[in-house]
Design an enzyme around this catalytic site. Structure first.
Site: not given
Length: 261
Positions: A11, A42-43, A70-71, A153, A178
């Site tokens: 990530d 995702e971040n 999830n983000h 993830h 994750h």
């Protein structure tokens, strides 16, 4: 016997993580003879989540595929971009009505690389089983790819390990993301799949998962929600390199990566 080398990056967290990728990724590709880069982005956005600017930067600076988790929906305008993106994947086991796609077939030095983004369901949102979704995708794309890679993830190490063993020999590279903490279990499973439970993060090492430590410590003391500000300091690029034999596409070596200079 020829080889193909795949770099999986954990990530990428905020401005600091993105800046490090911007600075270093092409050089890392050159020095380590990397054929393809799969990065969990995702971040990577400046305000958390992922946004158009961070996604396009990652591709321009050397990432072939961006996986998420999830983000992925944190920045709502990104959904429109995701719908038409060829490089960014959202977890395939989200409902089919969601924008974007969960897998794709990409070129990796002339070979067809199937990349699937999946999200775990243990201690996370209730989604379609990543196991069943992977089975369906492999069946649907049979004969259309040379080798397959999955970013799972997920929160639970047990779910990731079970997934690895379930698909050993059918998916060539399986890595987890994750938790932002790299696990020391890089290995080749019995049937030739390269596996790591979690490849870690690209972010400030002396932080709380890439976030400002002082704010996160305050949260644990007080239980009061805090702003998730990205930490400042020395950034570590964490991930793993998977080397595949192009005759069999079995994994021959897995090497953890931690770059701090």
């Amino acid at each position: 016997m020829s080889r193909i080398r795949i770099l999986a990056l954990g990530d990428i967290v905020g401005e600091s993580g993105s800046a490090k990728i911007r600075e270093c990724l092409w050089q890392i590709r050159k020095e380590k003879n990397i054929d393809a880069v799969i990065a969990n982005g995702e971040n990577s956005g400046a305000r958390g989540g992922i946004d158009r600017d961070s996604a396009e930067m990652l591709v321009a600076r050397g990432a072939d595929v961006i996986t998420t988790g999830n983000h992925v929906w944190q920045n709502r305008p990104f959904s429109d971009y995701l719908e038409n993106s060829l490089s960014v994947l959202r977890p395939a086991n989200f409902p089919s009505a969601c924008p974007g796609r969960g897998y794709g077939i990409f070129d990796a030095s002339g070979y067809k690389m199937l990349v699937i983004s999946l999200q775990g369901t243990v201690f996370m949102e209730s989604l379609e089983s990543p196991f069943l979704k992977a089975e369906a995708i492999l069946e649907r794309e049979k004969g259309n790819f040379d080798f397959a890679v999955v970013d799972l993830h997920a929160e639970a190490t047990s779910e990731k390990i079970a997934f690895g063993l379930a698909f050993d020999g059918r998916i060539n590279v399986i890595f987890g993301t994750h938790t932002h903490v790299q696990t020391n279990d890089a290995r080749i499973l019995p049937n030739g799949t390269g596996y790591v439970t979690d490849v870690g993060m690209t972010g400030v090492f002396n932080s709380v998962l890439g976030l400002d430590a002082e704010l996160m410590i305050k949260k644990f003391y007080t239980k009061i929600p805090q702003y998730h500000n990205t930490a400042k300091g020395e950034v570590t690029i964490s991930g793993a390199i998977f080397e595949l034999d192009t005759d069999t596409f079995k994994c021959t070596n897995v090497e953890l990566v931690n770059i701090r200079n």
